[in-house]
Write an enzyme that holds these catalytic residues in place. Sequence first.
Site, PDB file in Angstrom:
ATOM      1  N   ARG A  91       0.836  -1.202   0.000  1.00 56.18           N
ATOM      2  CA  ARG A  91       0.000   0.000   0.000  1.00 56.18           C
ATOM      3  C   ARG A  91       0.873   1.256   0.000  1.00 56.18           C
ATOM      4  NH1 ARG A  91      -5.128  -1.646   0.202  1.00 56.18           N
ATOM      5  NH2 ARG A  91      -5.501  -3.574   1.344  1.00 56.18           N
ATOM      6  N   ASP A  92       0.452   2.236  -0.806  1.00 52.48           N
ATOM      7  CA  ASP A  92       1.148   3.526  -0.843  1.00 52.48           C
ATOM      8  C   ASP A  92       1.015   4.207   0.519  1.00 52.48           C
ATOM      9  OD1 ASP A  92       1.972   5.590  -3.428  1.00 52.48           O
ATOM     10  OD2 ASP A  92       1.622   6.480  -1.451  1.00 52.48           O
ATOM     11  N   ILE A  93       2.094   4.791   0.975  1.00 55.17           N
ATOM     12  CA  ILE A  93       2.107   5.423   2.305  1.00 55.17           C
ATOM     13  C   ILE A  93       1.235   6.674   2.330  1.00 55.17           C
ATOM     14  CG2 ILE A  93       4.083   7.002   2.043  1.00 55.17           C
ATOM     15  CD1 ILE A  93       5.111   5.823   4.717  1.00 55.17           C
ATOM     16  N   VAL A 128      10.251   8.393  -6.946  1.00 49.07           N
ATOM     17  CA  VAL A 128      11.076   7.267  -6.495  1.00 49.07           C
ATOM     18  C   VAL A 128      11.594   6.551  -7.736  1.00 49.07           C
ATOM     19  CG1 VAL A 128      11.145   5.140  -5.163  1.00 49.07           C
ATOM     20  CG2 VAL A 128       9.690   7.029  -4.396  1.00 49.07           C
ATOM     21  N   HIS A 138       7.501   1.731 -10.528  1.00 46.93           N
ATOM     22  CA  HIS A 138       6.370   1.269  -9.734  1.00 46.93           C
ATOM     23  C   HIS A 138       5.093   1.572 -10.479  1.00 46.93           C
ATOM     24  CE1 HIS A 138       7.783   5.244  -8.489  1.00 46.93           C
ATOM     25  NE2 HIS A 138       6.494   5.590  -8.393  1.00 46.93           N
ATOM     26  N   MET A 139       4.179   0.627 -10.432  1.00 46.43           N
ATOM     27  CA  MET A 139       2.852   0.806 -11.017  1.00 46.43           C
ATOM     28  C   MET A 139       1.902   1.154  -9.885  1.00 46.43           C
ATOM     29  SD  MET A 139       0.653  -2.084 -12.971  1.00 46.43           S
ATOM     30  CE  MET A 139       1.646  -2.115 -14.428  1.00 46.43           C
TER      31      MET A 139
HETATM   32  P1  5GP Z   1       5.875   8.542  -8.000  1.00 46.93           P
HETATM   33  O1  5GP Z   1       5.503   9.991  -7.864  1.00 46.93           O
HETATM   34  O2  5GP Z   1       7.364   8.317  -7.995  1.00 46.93           O
HETATM   35  O3  5GP Z   1       5.191   7.879  -9.175  1.00 46.93           O
HETATM   36  O4  5GP Z   1       5.255   7.834  -6.733  1.00 46.93           O
HETATM   37  C1  5GP Z   1       5.976   7.472  -5.606  1.00 46.93           C
HETATM   38  C2  5GP Z   1       4.960   6.948  -4.597  1.00 46.93           C
HETATM   39  O5  5GP Z   1       5.664   6.260  -3.594  1.00 46.93           O
HETATM   40  C3  5GP Z   1       4.151   8.056  -3.937  1.00 46.93           C
HETATM   41  O6  5GP Z   1       2.771   7.826  -4.162  1.00 46.93           O
HETATM   42  C4  5GP Z   1       4.540   7.932  -2.464  1.00 46.93           C
HETATM   43  O7  5GP Z   1       3.464   8.196  -1.592  1.00 46.93           O
HETATM   44  C5  5GP Z   1       5.041   6.497  -2.358  1.00 46.93           C
HETATM   45  N1  5GP Z   1       6.035   6.286  -1.336  1.00 46.93           N
HETATM   46  C6  5GP Z   1       7.192   7.018  -1.176  1.00 46.93           C
HETATM   47  N2  5GP Z   1       7.895   6.532  -0.140  1.00 46.93           N
HETATM   48  C7  5GP Z   1       7.191   5.480   0.357  1.00 46.93           C
HETATM   49  C8  5GP Z   1       7.424   4.576   1.450  1.00 46.93           C
HETATM   50  O8  5GP Z   1       8.422   4.630   2.165  1.00 46.93           O
HETATM   51  N3  5GP Z   1       6.481   3.622   1.665  1.00 46.93           N
HETATM   52  C9  5GP Z   1       5.362   3.508   0.886  1.00 46.93           C
HETATM   53  N4  5GP Z   1       4.502   2.516   1.180  1.00 46.93           N
HETATM   54  N5  5GP Z   1       5.112   4.345  -0.146  1.00 46.93           N
HETATM   55  C10 5GP Z   1       6.017   5.321  -0.401  1.00 46.93           C
END
Ligand code: 5GP
Length: 118
Positions: free
Chosen positions: A30-32, A97, A101-102
């Site tokens: 799950r997204d944080i 990140v 990631h999907m």
């Molecule tokens: P991006 O913007 O790179 O597509 O999305 C990165 C996602 O990773 C974001 O929705 C963010 O909330 C999530 N995220 C970042 N760090 C963590 C973490 O330590 N744990 C979890 N579960 N999600 C994370």
Amino acid sequence: MAEETIFSKIIRREIPADILFQDELVTAFRDISAQAPTHILIIPNHLIPTINDIKASDEKALGRMMSVAAKLAREEGIAEDGYRLILNCNEHAGQEVFHIHMHLVGGHSLGPMLSKKR
Ligand code: 5GP
């Protein structure tokens, strides 16, 4: 060599995450900072920084990400109503990140695919 991100630590269970699925190819958690009632990240277990870095040898893991998304959508009870899968690449897409990631998001109507604002 690409630098590891926090997602590698999640895969190795060195830091906590709500992991819903893991096999030899992918991990889903799950997204944080959930942006919808269901917001799950599905990632390959090996580090691929961006979609631009994908190689033919990654195709098995990438295919597994899709089938795991469909399985989790069913388990979350959102498959029939529908959901969205999002992959962001680099700055213009807001990638934060650098371990691909999907995003699996759903649980309510998600509105238009893209904001018209620039
Ligand atoms: P991006 O913007 O790179 O597509 O999305 C990165 C996602 O990773 C974001 O929705 C963010 O909330 C999530 N995220 C970042 N760090 C963590 C973490 O330590 N744990 C979890 N579960 N999600 C994370």
